[in-house]
Design a protein around this motif. Structure first.
Motif, mmCIF file in Angstrom:
data_model
loop_
_atom_site.group_PDB
_atom_site.id
_atom_site.type_symbol
_atom_site.label_atom_id
_atom_site.label_comp_id
_atom_site.label_asym_id
_atom_site.label_seq_id
_atom_site.Cartn_x
_atom_site.Cartn_y
_atom_site.Cartn_z
ATOM 1 N N LEU A 1 0.881 -1.165 0.000
ATOM 2 C CA LEU A 1 0.000 0.000 0.000
ATOM 3 C C LEU A 1 0.916 1.211 0.000
ATOM 4 N N ASP A 2 1.290 1.652 -1.202
ATOM 5 C CA ASP A 2 2.294 2.694 -1.372
ATOM 6 C C ASP A 2 2.088 3.821 -0.370
ATOM 7 N N VAL B 1 1.462 -5.889 6.633
ATOM 8 C CA VAL B 1 1.688 -7.282 7.018
ATOM 9 C C VAL B 1 0.541 -7.690 7.934
ATOM 10 N N SER B 2 -0.168 -8.756 7.554
ATOM 11 C CA SER B 2 -1.298 -9.260 8.344
ATOM 12 C C SER B 2 -0.862 -10.504 9.106
ATOM 13 N N PHE B 3 -1.438 -10.672 10.301
ATOM 14 C CA PHE B 3 -1.079 -11.794 11.160
ATOM 15 C C PHE B 3 -2.261 -12.734 11.356
ATOM 16 N N GLU B 4 -1.967 -13.913 11.920
ATOM 17 C CA GLU B 4 -2.948 -14.976 12.122
ATOM 18 C C GLU B 4 -4.195 -14.518 12.851
ATOM 19 N N LEU C 1 1.653 -1.647 9.460
ATOM 20 C CA LEU C 1 2.125 -0.972 8.252
ATOM 21 C C LEU C 1 3.578 -0.579 8.465
ATOM 22 N N LEU C 2 4.434 -0.966 7.545
ATOM 23 C CA LEU C 2 5.860 -0.673 7.646
ATOM 24 C C LEU C 2 6.284 0.152 6.433
ATOM 25 N N PHE D 1 7.212 -5.165 -5.293
ATOM 26 C CA PHE D 1 6.525 -5.275 -4.015
ATOM 27 C C PHE D 1 5.326 -6.208 -4.104
ATOM 28 N N THR D 2 4.663 -6.230 -5.244
ATOM 29 C CA THR D 2 3.498 -7.116 -5.384
ATOM 30 C C THR D 2 3.913 -8.583 -5.421
ATOM 31 N N ARG D 3 5.173 -8.858 -5.693
ATOM 32 C CA ARG D 3 5.666 -10.243 -5.744
ATOM 33 C C ARG D 3 6.237 -10.724 -4.407
#
Length: 148
Positions: free
Chosen positions: A42-43, A48-51, A57-58, A74-76
């Motif tokens: 997300l430019d 990063v999502s967790f369980e 957001l980094l 980044f999409t890869r």
């Protein structure tokens, strides 16, 4: 962020004991906490999502590992190593999520505050006994001002 050099792995025969050890190590790692499930760009940040449904957001500008990355790169990015790293196979990049979070001062300050708060609420058996003893005496004794 520290760089870890890849080790040369030798072809070892797979035995029942080695397989059991590998499964046990995987279970320990899975239960140890940090388990990312997804990453999205997300430019200008990586989400990063967790369980458990939480996320972070980094900002990519804070990490030299992503210098020279284009939006398509980044999409890869994929989550790998049992949810503990971000990986880009084309660029042979593997970055620890925990290290990325620890390199962010505001996130570390918040984590420190949370841990201190949680640890302050813990009660040892000695603390509980002292509280019961003070309660029997009518509570904590009042402070007495001593005149100089």
């Amino acid at each position: 962020m520290k760089t870890i050099k890849a080790r040369t792995l030798f072809d070892l025969p797979v035995t029942e004991s080695r397989l059991d050890e590998a499964i046990e190590r995987g279970e320990l790692r899975r239960r140890s906490g940090l388990q990312a499930t997804a990453v999205a760009f997300l430019d200008p940040c990586l989400a990063v999502s967790f369980e458990d449904g939480s996320g972070v957001l980094l900002p990519v500008k804070n990490y030299s590992e992503f210098d020279g990355f284009e939006a398509e790169d980044f999409t890869r990015l994929k989550v790998g190593y049992s949810g503990t790293a971000l990986c880009h196979e084309g660029k042979d990049l593997h970055v620890s999520i925990a290290e990325m979070i620890s390199a962010c001062p505001p996130l570390m300050a918040m984590a420190t505050s949370i841990v201190a708060s949680r640890n302050g609420r813990q009660s040892s058996s000695a603390k509980a006994e002292a509280a019961r003893a003070n309660g029997k005496k009518g509570g904590r004794p009042r402070k007495v001002d001593v005149a100089p």
